[in-house]
Design a protein around this motif. Structure first.
Motif, PDB file in Angstrom:
ATOM      1  N   PRO A   1       0.792  -1.235  -0.100  1.00 37.48           N
ATOM      2  CA  PRO A   1      -0.091  -0.147  -0.134  1.00 37.48           C
ATOM      3  C   PRO A   1       0.800   1.567  -0.029  1.00 37.48           C
ATOM      4  O   PRO A   1       2.233   1.349   0.785  1.00 37.48           O
ATOM      5  N   GLY A   2       0.928   2.572  -0.715  1.00 41.10           N
ATOM      6  CA  GLY A   2       1.367   3.771  -0.614  1.00 41.10           C
ATOM      7  C   GLY A   2       2.091   3.676  -1.382  1.00 41.10           C
ATOM      8  O   GLY A   2       2.598   4.794  -1.469  1.00 41.10           O
ATOM      9  N   VAL A   3       2.555   2.534  -2.102  1.00 36.15           N
ATOM     10  CA  VAL A   3       3.718   2.456  -3.668  1.00 36.15           C
ATOM     11  C   VAL A   3       3.230   2.755  -4.672  1.00 36.15           C
ATOM     12  O   VAL A   3       2.425   1.943  -4.899  1.00 36.15           O
ATOM     13  N   SER A   4       4.499   3.522  -5.753  1.00 35.21           N
ATOM     14  CA  SER A   4       2.901   3.468  -6.607  1.00 35.21           C
ATOM     15  C   SER A   4       3.976   3.173  -7.667  1.00 35.21           C
ATOM     16  O   SER A   4       4.991   2.580  -7.831  1.00 35.21           O
ATOM     17  N   TYR A   5       2.816   1.989  -8.340  1.00 30.55           N
ATOM     18  CA  TYR A   5       4.147   0.858  -9.681  1.00 30.55           C
ATOM     19  C   TYR A   5       3.970   1.642 -11.292  1.00 30.55           C
ATOM     20  O   TYR A   5       2.828   2.351 -11.439  1.00 30.55           O
ATOM     21  N   VAL A   6       4.413   0.738 -11.495  1.00 27.65           N
ATOM     22  CA  VAL A   6       5.390   1.136 -13.112  1.00 27.65           C
ATOM     23  C   VAL A   6       4.487  -0.231 -14.150  1.00 27.65           C
ATOM     24  O   VAL A   6       4.956  -0.960 -13.265  1.00 27.65           O
ATOM     25  N   VAL A   7       3.596  -0.136 -15.251  1.00 27.66           N
ATOM     26  CA  VAL A   7       3.952  -1.287 -15.493  1.00 27.66           C
ATOM     27  C   VAL A   7       4.371  -1.127 -17.287  1.00 27.66           C
ATOM     28  O   VAL A   7       3.829  -0.858 -17.887  1.00 27.66           O
ATOM     29  N   GLU A   8       5.292  -2.540 -17.385  1.00 28.36           N
ATOM     30  CA  GLU A   8       5.595  -1.937 -18.752  1.00 28.36           C
ATOM     31  C   GLU A   8       5.726  -3.635 -19.370  1.00 28.36           C
ATOM     32  O   GLU A   8       5.898  -4.981 -18.939  1.00 28.36           O
ATOM     33  N   GLN A   9       5.933  -3.796 -20.778  1.00 27.32           N
ATOM     34  CA  GLN A   9       6.069  -4.756 -21.320  1.00 27.32           C
ATOM     35  C   GLN A   9       7.265  -5.477 -21.122  1.00 27.32           C
ATOM     36  O   GLN A   9       8.100  -4.370 -20.836  1.00 27.32           O
ATOM     37  N   PHE A  10       7.382  -7.167 -20.968  1.00 24.19           N
ATOM     38  CA  PHE A  10       9.287  -7.446 -20.836  1.00 24.19           C
ATOM     39  C   PHE A  10       9.817  -7.281 -22.128  1.00 24.19           C
ATOM     40  O   PHE A  10       9.180  -7.558 -23.355  1.00 24.19           O
ATOM     41  N   ILE A  11      10.882  -7.275 -21.673  1.00 23.36           N
ATOM     42  CA  ILE A  11      12.022  -7.060 -22.761  1.00 23.36           C
ATOM     43  C   ILE A  11      12.871  -8.006 -22.672  1.00 23.36           C
ATOM     44  O   ILE A  11      13.511  -8.532 -21.513  1.00 23.36           O
ATOM     45  N   ASP A  12      13.331  -9.285 -23.737  1.00 27.73           N
ATOM     46  CA  ASP A  12      13.537 -10.327 -23.871  1.00 27.73           C
ATOM     47  C   ASP A  12      14.797  -9.780 -24.345  1.00 27.73           C
ATOM     48  O   ASP A  12      15.308  -9.997 -25.551  1.00 27.73           O
ATOM     49  N   GLY A  13      15.916  -9.799 -23.158  1.00 31.61           N
ATOM     50  CA  GLY A  13      17.211  -9.147 -24.001  1.00 31.61           C
ATOM     51  C   GLY A  13      18.419  -9.162 -22.958  1.00 31.61           C
ATOM     52  O   GLY A  13      18.050  -9.844 -21.445  1.00 31.61           O
ATOM     53  N   ILE A  14      19.742  -9.253 -22.917  1.00 31.63           N
ATOM     54  CA  ILE A  14      20.392  -8.623 -21.976  1.00 31.63           C
ATOM     55  C   ILE A  14      20.988  -7.356 -21.933  1.00 31.63           C
ATOM     56  O   ILE A  14      20.168  -6.390 -22.123  1.00 31.63           O
ATOM     57  N   VAL A  15      21.039  -7.168 -20.059  1.00 34.26           N
ATOM     58  CA  VAL A  15      21.360  -5.250 -20.091  1.00 34.26           C
ATOM     59  C   VAL A  15      22.795  -5.010 -20.598  1.00 34.26           C
ATOM     60  O   VAL A  15      23.120  -5.482 -19.665  1.00 34.26           O
ATOM     61  N   LEU A  16      23.528  -4.168 -20.923  1.00 26.51           N
ATOM     62  CA  LEU A  16      24.531  -3.501 -21.437  1.00 26.51           C
ATOM     63  C   LEU A  16      24.248  -1.947 -20.274  1.00 26.51           C
ATOM     64  O   LEU A  16      23.585  -1.465 -20.195  1.00 26.51           O
ATOM     65  N   THR A  17      25.206  -1.614 -19.538  1.00 21.77           N
ATOM     66  CA  THR A  17      25.072   0.084 -19.099  1.00 21.77           C
ATOM     67  C   THR A  17      25.891   0.636 -19.734  1.00 21.77           C
ATOM     68  O   THR A  17      27.117   0.269 -20.432  1.00 21.77           O
ATOM     69  N   TYR A  18      26.086   1.864 -19.685  1.00 19.54           N
ATOM     70  CA  TYR A  18      27.063   2.931 -19.873  1.00 19.54           C
ATOM     71  C   TYR A  18      27.126   3.602 -18.653  1.00 19.54           C
ATOM     72  O   TYR A  18      26.394   4.415 -18.226  1.00 19.54           O
ATOM     73  N   ASP A  19      29.076   3.417 -18.056  1.00 20.36           N
ATOM     74  CA  ASP A  19      29.351   3.804 -16.937  1.00 20.36           C
ATOM     75  C   ASP A  19      30.387   4.762 -17.316  1.00 20.36           C
ATOM     76  O   ASP A  19      31.503   4.085 -17.951  1.00 20.36           O
ATOM     77  N   GLY A  20      30.056   6.253 -16.210  1.00 27.05           N
ATOM     78  CA  GLY A  20      31.118   6.670 -16.628  1.00 27.05           C
ATOM     79  C   GLY A  20      31.437   8.005 -15.649  1.00 27.05           C
ATOM     80  O   GLY A  20      30.250   8.585 -14.573  1.00 27.05           O
ATOM     81  N   LEU A  21      31.697   9.266 -16.413  1.00 33.85           N
ATOM     82  CA  LEU A  21      32.219  10.526 -15.501  1.00 33.85           C
ATOM     83  C   LEU A  21      31.679  11.539 -16.592  1.00 33.85           C
ATOM     84  O   LEU A  21      32.283  12.061 -17.956  1.00 33.85           O
ATOM     85  N   VAL A  22      30.768  12.608 -16.284  1.00 33.28           N
ATOM     86  CA  VAL A  22      30.624  13.186 -16.939  1.00 33.28           C
ATOM     87  C   VAL A  22      31.034  14.390 -16.522  1.00 33.28           C
ATOM     88  O   VAL A  22      31.188  14.759 -14.465  1.00 33.28           O
ATOM     89  N   ASP A  23      31.537  15.866 -16.555  1.00 29.92           N
ATOM     90  CA  ASP A  23      32.080  16.792 -16.274  1.00 29.92           C
ATOM     91  C   ASP A  23      31.398  18.715 -15.920  1.00 29.92           C
ATOM     92  O   ASP A  23      30.654  17.731 -16.773  1.00 29.92           O
ATOM     93  N   ARG A  24      32.026  19.341 -15.639  1.00 27.28           N
ATOM     94  CA  ARG A  24      31.174  20.163 -15.118  1.00 27.28           C
ATOM     95  C   ARG A  24      30.821  21.438 -16.672  1.00 27.28           C
ATOM     96  O   ARG A  24      30.042  21.791 -15.838  1.00 27.28           O
ATOM     97  N   GLU A  25      31.430  20.746 -18.069  1.00 28.59           N
ATOM     98  CA  GLU A  25      30.517  21.301 -18.898  1.00 28.59           C
ATOM     99  C   GLU A  25      30.241  20.701 -19.607  1.00 28.59           C
ATOM    100  O   GLU A  25      30.104  20.320 -20.798  1.00 28.59           O
ATOM    101  N   GLY A  26      30.374  19.263 -19.279  1.00 27.31           N
ATOM    102  CA  GLY A  26      28.811  18.598 -19.339  1.00 27.31           C
ATOM    103  C   GLY A  26      29.370  17.169 -20.502  1.00 27.31           C
ATOM    104  O   GLY A  26      28.774  16.299 -21.793  1.00 27.31           O
TER     105      GLY A  26
END
Length: 389
Positions: free
Chosen positions: A181-206
């Motif tokens: 109770p009290g938690v907002s949920y979203v419903v999403e279409q299931f995606i059959d795939g692997i997860v690839l991330t994009y990780d790193g650093l963005v400086d103060r100028e973008g």
């Protein structure tokens, strides 16, 4: 620069972040709920001052700590925890004290999955079809459009907590009977795939000054719900499609001077890139260390240099595939710890227990290892996680 680091004692890598800041000439001030005597020596030596609060969720106590620091040290230049849990608290403090960084009026765009979509759309990155969980009729109408299976998750949250796969009307019945109770949920279409991330650093100028990528062939949702073990890989390269999507997303969100961790699906059938979510923090668990092992660098130091407005090193060239393989206490494994060290000790770079709060997703104990041969890294995962019949 005077930098207040919130919760420097937890998780453990906070000590390393603080140490690198101090080495970059930053005055580091800490706020936490642990006693000073229990802090790691590395952290004690990095902190110019530490203010203990009894309850880190108590905003009044945090405000008093900030008042003390300002009285003692003058204007505070940065306030940061590098932790998803404290994202709103961080933004509130920055707003109240006019400290640069993400403020209260923007933070929901980084916390709520439903609000992230507009920024990915602006970036031209495909997103998962989604609808808010309002009532059963709305969910059934969405099912009529996309079919089963579905994924239902909290609109705000991380680590696949309270996330479930819905493959039938019966699954939906069980979810409705147990939904919080009290938690907002979203419903999403299931995606059959692997997860690839994009990780790193963005400086103060973008400008993106460093980026890496992790590959998850398992579903975190499945790992959490089954209380199983986890594996993933840090790659020595970034897939060009992930690079393109990640750069566009960072520009769309307008983020500056931050670590970022963006998750994308790569669909198994046609290799489409589909945005999952964005996090303005370092990648979790041991992934920052995995980056260091893959690229032979110190990403903690590069982050501190970026914050201190010094030149970030590089370019850094990836050399190794770095694997992570966890084990759960309740699972019986074929190979014991000594057998793992005997067979693969020359490739193992780290092993340790996992903090209890992270163990459901990340395991009770884990190993990290590297090789220039991806097949060898995968073989080590199989050896570590081989289960008795």
């Amino acid at each position: 620069m005077k930098f207040v680091y919130f919760s420097p004692h937890f998780p453990d890598n906070g000590a390393t972040f603080c140490s690198r800041l101090a080495s970059a000439g930053v005055t580091v001030l800490g706020i936490g709920d642990a006693s000073y005597e229990t802090l790691r020596p590395e952290l004690k030596s990095a902190l110019a001052e530490y203010y203990r609060v009894s309850n880190m969720e108590d905003g009044d106590q945090v405000l008093r700590a900030m008042g003390h620091f300002i009285h003692r040290w003058g204007r505070i230049d940065r306030f940061e925890s590098l932790n998803e849990h404290w994202l709103e608290q961080d933004a509130g403090i920055r707003t109240d004290f006019n400290i640069p960084g993400i403020k209260r009026d923007f933070v929901d765009n980084l916390k709520q999955k439903s609000k992230m979509r507009a920024f990915f759309d602006k970036a031209g990155v495909e997103t998962i079809r989604q609808c808010p969980y309002v009532d059963r009729a709305g969910v059934e109408a969405f099912i009529g459009e996309v079919g089963y299976p579905l994924v239902i998750k909290p609109d705000q949250g991380s680590g696949a907590s309270n996330t479930v796969k819905i493959a039938s009307a019966g699954d939906l019945d069980r979810f409705e009977a147990s939904r919080r109770p009290g938690v907002s949920y979203v419903v999403e279409q299931f995606i059959d795939g692997i997860v690839l991330t994009y990780d790193g650093l963005v400086d103060r100028e973008g400008r993106i000054v460093f980026a890496a990528s992790h590959r998850f062939e398992q579903s975190i949702m499945g790992v959490v719900n089954a209380d199983s073990h986890l594996n993933y890989y840090c790659l020595p390269h970034v897939d060009p499609a992930i690079e393109q999507a990640g750069r566009a997303a960072i520009a769309s969100f307008g983020i500056r001077e931050k670590f970022f961790h963006i998750e994308f699906f790569q669909t198994r059938v046609d290799k489409r890139i589909v945005a999952l979510e964005i996090n303005m923090r370092p990648p979790g668990a041991w992934m920052t260390d995995a980056i260091n092992y893959a690229y032979d660098m110190d990403v903690y130091r590069e982050w501190a240099s970026m914050v201190a407005d010094r030149a970030v090193g590089g370019p850094f060239k990836g050399r190794y595939y770095v694997g992570y393989a966890s084990r759960k206490n309740h699972i019986r494994y074929v190979n014991g710890h000594q057998a793992i060290l005997k067979a693969h000790g020359d490739k193992i770079v780290h092993f340790a227990p996992i903090e209890a709060v992270f163990s459901r997703a990340m395991g009770n104990f884990a190993y990290q290892f590297r090789s220039e041969d991806f097949d060898e890294v995968k073989a080590i995962v199989r050896f570590i996680q081989a289960v008795e019949d």
